[in-house]
Design a protein around this motif. Structure first.
Motif, PDB file in Angstrom:
ATOM      1  N   TYR A 137      66.674 -49.508 134.013  1.00  0.00           N
ATOM      2  CA  TYR A 137      65.589 -48.757 134.660  1.00  0.00           C
ATOM      3  C   TYR A 137      64.555 -48.461 133.588  1.00  0.00           C
ATOM      4  O   TYR A 137      64.751 -48.838 132.422  1.00  0.00           O
ATOM      5  CB  TYR A 137      66.131 -47.504 135.371  1.00  0.00           C
ATOM      6  CG  TYR A 137      66.676 -46.409 134.496  1.00  0.00           C
ATOM      7  CD1 TYR A 137      67.954 -46.508 133.931  1.00  0.00           C
ATOM      8  CD2 TYR A 137      65.939 -45.261 134.225  1.00  0.00           C
ATOM      9  CE1 TYR A 137      68.456 -45.501 133.138  1.00  0.00           C
ATOM     10  CE2 TYR A 137      66.446 -44.253 133.436  1.00  0.00           C
ATOM     11  CZ  TYR A 137      67.698 -44.367 132.888  1.00  0.00           C
ATOM     12  OH  TYR A 137      68.200 -43.373 132.093  1.00  0.00           O
ATOM     13  N   GLY A 138      63.462 -47.814 133.936  1.00  0.00           N
ATOM     14  CA  GLY A 138      62.330 -47.666 133.026  1.00  0.00           C
ATOM     15  C   GLY A 138      62.689 -47.240 131.614  1.00  0.00           C
ATOM     16  O   GLY A 138      62.299 -47.882 130.634  1.00  0.00           O
ATOM     17  N   VAL A 139      63.489 -46.156 131.491  1.00  0.00           N
ATOM     18  CA  VAL A 139      63.816 -45.602 130.169  1.00  0.00           C
ATOM     19  C   VAL A 139      64.615 -46.607 129.340  1.00  0.00           C
ATOM     20  O   VAL A 139      64.281 -46.881 128.179  1.00  0.00           O
ATOM     21  CB  VAL A 139      64.620 -44.279 130.321  1.00  0.00           C
ATOM     22  CG1 VAL A 139      65.116 -43.789 128.971  1.00  0.00           C
ATOM     23  CG2 VAL A 139      63.765 -43.219 130.989  1.00  0.00           C
ATOM     24  N   THR A 140      65.670 -47.179 129.940  1.00  0.00           N
ATOM     25  CA  THR A 140      66.537 -48.081 129.173  1.00  0.00           C
ATOM     26  C   THR A 140      65.808 -49.381 128.808  1.00  0.00           C
ATOM     27  O   THR A 140      65.977 -49.895 127.713  1.00  0.00           O
ATOM     28  CB  THR A 140      67.835 -48.403 129.946  1.00  0.00           C
ATOM     29  OG1 THR A 140      67.483 -48.853 131.256  1.00  0.00           O
ATOM     30  CG2 THR A 140      68.736 -47.196 130.059  1.00  0.00           C
ATOM     31  N   ARG A 182      62.572 -49.705 128.298  1.00  0.00           N
ATOM     32  CA  ARG A 182      61.632 -49.346 127.220  1.00  0.00           C
ATOM     33  C   ARG A 182      62.356 -49.225 125.879  1.00  0.00           C
ATOM     34  O   ARG A 182      61.910 -49.747 124.862  1.00  0.00           O
ATOM     35  CB  ARG A 182      60.940 -48.025 127.573  1.00  0.00           C
ATOM     36  CG  ARG A 182      59.562 -47.843 126.985  1.00  0.00           C
ATOM     37  CD  ARG A 182      59.062 -46.435 127.212  1.00  0.00           C
ATOM     38  NE  ARG A 182      59.729 -45.491 126.323  1.00  0.00           N
ATOM     39  CZ  ARG A 182      59.424 -45.338 125.049  1.00  0.00           C
ATOM     40  NH1 ARG A 182      58.454 -46.035 124.509  1.00  0.00           N
ATOM     41  NH2 ARG A 182      60.085 -44.482 124.294  1.00  0.00           N
ATOM     42  N   GLN A 183      63.509 -48.529 125.906  1.00  0.00           N
ATOM     43  CA  GLN A 183      64.265 -48.320 124.671  1.00  0.00           C
ATOM     44  C   GLN A 183      64.872 -49.618 124.150  1.00  0.00           C
ATOM     45  O   GLN A 183      64.939 -49.830 122.937  1.00  0.00           O
ATOM     46  CB  GLN A 183      65.362 -47.272 124.904  1.00  0.00           C
ATOM     47  CG  GLN A 183      64.772 -45.873 125.054  1.00  0.00           C
ATOM     48  CD  GLN A 183      65.803 -44.816 125.421  1.00  0.00           C
ATOM     49  OE1 GLN A 183      66.947 -45.148 125.752  1.00  0.00           O
ATOM     50  NE2 GLN A 183      65.406 -43.568 125.375  1.00  0.00           N
ATOM     51  N   GLU A 194      56.537 -50.493 120.177  1.00  0.00           N
ATOM     52  CA  GLU A 194      56.437 -49.296 121.003  1.00  0.00           C
ATOM     53  C   GLU A 194      55.590 -49.619 122.237  1.00  0.00           C
ATOM     54  O   GLU A 194      54.439 -50.033 122.110  1.00  0.00           O
ATOM     55  CB  GLU A 194      55.810 -48.131 120.237  1.00  0.00           C
ATOM     56  CG  GLU A 194      56.107 -46.815 120.935  1.00  0.00           C
ATOM     57  CD  GLU A 194      55.250 -45.655 120.469  1.00  0.00           C
ATOM     58  OE1 GLU A 194      54.740 -45.715 119.335  1.00  0.00           O
ATOM     59  OE2 GLU A 194      55.097 -44.716 121.268  1.00  0.00           O
ATOM     60  N   VAL A 195      56.198 -49.473 123.378  1.00  0.00           N
ATOM     61  CA  VAL A 195      55.465 -49.758 124.624  1.00  0.00           C
ATOM     62  C   VAL A 195      55.460 -48.512 125.500  1.00  0.00           C
ATOM     63  O   VAL A 195      56.366 -47.691 125.419  1.00  0.00           O
ATOM     64  CB  VAL A 195      56.084 -50.943 125.410  1.00  0.00           C
ATOM     65  CG1 VAL A 195      55.819 -52.245 124.731  1.00  0.00           C
ATOM     66  CG2 VAL A 195      57.560 -50.749 125.638  1.00  0.00           C
ATOM     67  N   SER A 196      54.444 -48.397 126.316  1.00  0.00           N
ATOM     68  CA  SER A 196      54.378 -47.233 127.210  1.00  0.00           C
ATOM     69  C   SER A 196      55.148 -47.539 128.484  1.00  0.00           C
ATOM     70  O   SER A 196      55.320 -48.706 128.861  1.00  0.00           O
ATOM     71  CB  SER A 196      52.928 -46.894 127.537  1.00  0.00           C
ATOM     72  OG  SER A 196      52.421 -47.800 128.482  1.00  0.00           O
ATOM     73  N   ILE A 197      55.578 -46.474 129.126  1.00  0.00           N
ATOM     74  CA  ILE A 197      56.304 -46.636 130.387  1.00  0.00           C
ATOM     75  C   ILE A 197      55.379 -47.274 131.438  1.00  0.00           C
ATOM     76  O   ILE A 197      55.838 -48.020 132.292  1.00  0.00           O
ATOM     77  CB  ILE A 197      56.889 -45.269 130.842  1.00  0.00           C
ATOM     78  CG1 ILE A 197      58.102 -45.477 131.744  1.00  0.00           C
ATOM     79  CG2 ILE A 197      55.873 -44.400 131.515  1.00  0.00           C
ATOM     80  CD1 ILE A 197      59.367 -45.763 131.017  1.00  0.00           C
ATOM     81  N   GLY A 198      54.093 -47.029 131.285  1.00  0.00           N
ATOM     82  CA  GLY A 198      53.108 -47.616 132.202  1.00  0.00           C
ATOM     83  C   GLY A 198      53.058 -49.125 132.072  1.00  0.00           C
ATOM     84  O   GLY A 198      52.949 -49.844 133.071  1.00  0.00           O
ATOM     85  N   ALA A 199      53.142 -49.618 130.835  1.00  0.00           N
ATOM     86  CA  ALA A 199      53.129 -51.074 130.606  1.00  0.00           C
ATOM     87  C   ALA A 199      54.373 -51.699 131.216  1.00  0.00           C
ATOM     88  O   ALA A 199      54.306 -52.778 131.831  1.00  0.00           O
ATOM     89  CB  ALA A 199      53.070 -51.363 129.110  1.00  0.00           C
ATOM     90  N   TYR A 202      56.173 -50.527 133.775  1.00  0.00           N
ATOM     91  CA  TYR A 202      56.123 -50.513 135.239  1.00  0.00           C
ATOM     92  C   TYR A 202      55.050 -51.454 135.797  1.00  0.00           C
ATOM     93  O   TYR A 202      55.242 -52.031 136.870  1.00  0.00           O
ATOM     94  CB  TYR A 202      55.955 -49.089 135.772  1.00  0.00           C
ATOM     95  CG  TYR A 202      57.290 -48.381 135.885  1.00  0.00           C
ATOM     96  CD1 TYR A 202      58.134 -48.643 136.952  1.00  0.00           C
ATOM     97  CD2 TYR A 202      57.718 -47.514 134.908  1.00  0.00           C
ATOM     98  CE1 TYR A 202      59.382 -48.038 137.046  1.00  0.00           C
ATOM     99  CE2 TYR A 202      58.954 -46.899 134.984  1.00  0.00           C
ATOM    100  CZ  TYR A 202      59.788 -47.160 136.061  1.00  0.00           C
ATOM    101  OH  TYR A 202      61.015 -46.567 136.147  1.00  0.00           O
ATOM    102  N   ASP A 208      56.200 -54.248 138.284  1.00  0.00           N
ATOM    103  CA  ASP A 208      55.506 -54.354 139.571  1.00  0.00           C
ATOM    104  C   ASP A 208      55.100 -55.797 139.858  1.00  0.00           C
ATOM    105  O   ASP A 208      55.284 -56.327 140.944  1.00  0.00           O
ATOM    106  CB  ASP A 208      54.215 -53.525 139.471  1.00  0.00           C
ATOM    107  CG  ASP A 208      54.127 -52.507 140.586  1.00  0.00           C
ATOM    108  OD1 ASP A 208      55.118 -52.340 141.308  1.00  0.00           O
ATOM    109  OD2 ASP A 208      53.054 -51.886 140.721  1.00  0.00           O
TER     110      ASP A 208
END
Lengths: 110, 202
Positions: A26-29, A31-32, A41-46, A48, A52
């Motif tokens: 999911y988003g957090v995992t 990204r990490q 380092e990426v943003s959660i927006g990138a 998603y 999408d």
């Protein structure tokens, strides 16, 4: 094979992260995982925005989990790579491999 | 790092912005992910660092969502943008060649037409905000920027020529209205459609 069967650079990274995480993606995992593996380092927006796009192309599918207190009562959205997504990863790998064949890309240590 | 709970909440304004700008189908996932990571970072590195991190993520995330929203209604926004630029161009020509002077009896109707032309994108903005579903708020913001930016430039130009216009108070009112009311109306339209949307499901 059409042009659309290839994944873009970041799409490729995100799909590989989902495959590595299996059912914990999911988003957090995601990204990490990307941050830990490629020190980017990426943003959660990138993440998603890419997810999408991948979902729109049918390369991944998602489902909502249960709400949890540490998320302020919000649900996680878990992602899974589809058969079409897996095929796109393979085609992208194959294309990159073909293009790189015969080139001396490994950096000299001297 | 992911499962700690912290009594410290994320920065309120940033959290509000995230709630506001997260698309419909990700209204749970994005703010939830940020809150979850914020808690972990606050425990590991301290609240000050975590707050900075949250703000940085919020700004970058809104930037990405904004770009995505722009792409999702690209055609509509391109048409509106071209229309607004055209209106600005016509207005500039009217000003430069003092057309009002030559067609003085009809000057009011020229201005009135320009105002109506501003109302059209405003109405379309409302419609876009309502029909754009998941991207409604981002579409509304994009549209309001498109309407507001030329409006603000026009206002700036108008203020620079204040001495010529100060006695024409109805014109002042109309200019101020077209500058601020249209973008505000588009934003309100986005906000309203956002609030009445159904809860996302799996």
């Amino acid at each position: 094979m059409t042009k659309r069967d290839y994944l873009g650079e970041f799409e490729h990274i995100v799909v590989l992260a989902i495959l590595r995480l299996n059912d914990r993606a999911y988003g957090v995992t995601v990204r990490q995982e990307i941050e830990a593996r490629i020190s980017r380092e990426v943003s959660i927006g990138a993440i998603y925005a890419t997810l999408d796009r991948l979902e729109g192309k049918g390369y991944v599918r998602s489902r909502l989990g249960d709400p949890t207190p540490e998320r302020g009562g919000r649900s996680k959205r878990f992602f899974q790579v589809t058969a079409k997504g897996l095929s796109a990863v393979n085609q992208t790998h194959s294309a990159l491999h073909s293009m790189a064949q015969g080139l001396h890309l490994i950096r000299s240590t001297s | 790092m992911m499962s700690h709970s912290s009594p410290v909440p994320p920065p309120q304004l940033a959290a509000w912005l995230m709630d506001m700008f997260s698309p419909h189908h990700q209204a749970e996932a994005i703010p939830g992910d940020l809150t979850e990571e914020f808690s972990g970072i606050a425990v590991q590195y301290g609240v000050v660092y975590a707050r900075r991190w949250y703000w940085r993520q919020t700004i970058r995330t809104i930037g990405h969502l904004f770009g995505g929203g722009f792409r999702s209604v690209r055609l509509l926004i391109s048409v509106l943008g071209a229309g607004l630029l055209g209106i600005c161009g016509i207005y500039e020509i009217l000003q430069r060649y003092q057309v009002y002077f030559y067609i003085h009896p009809h000057a009011f109707w020229v201005i009135y037409t320009i105002v109506i032309a501003f109302l059209i994108p405003m109405t379309m903005g409302f419609l876009a905000a309502i029909i754009a579903k998941g991207k409604e708020m981002i579409a509304a913001l994009t549209l309001s920027l498109l309407v507001g930016a030329p409006g603000a430039l026009g206002l700036f130009r108008f203020l620079a020529q204040w001495n010529d216009y100060r006695f024409h108070s109805p014109i002042v009112a109309v200019l101020l209205a077209t500058t601020f009311v249209s973008p505000a109306a588009i934003m309100i339209g986005g906000y309203v459609s956002r609030k009445v949307r159904p809860t996302p499901t799996a």
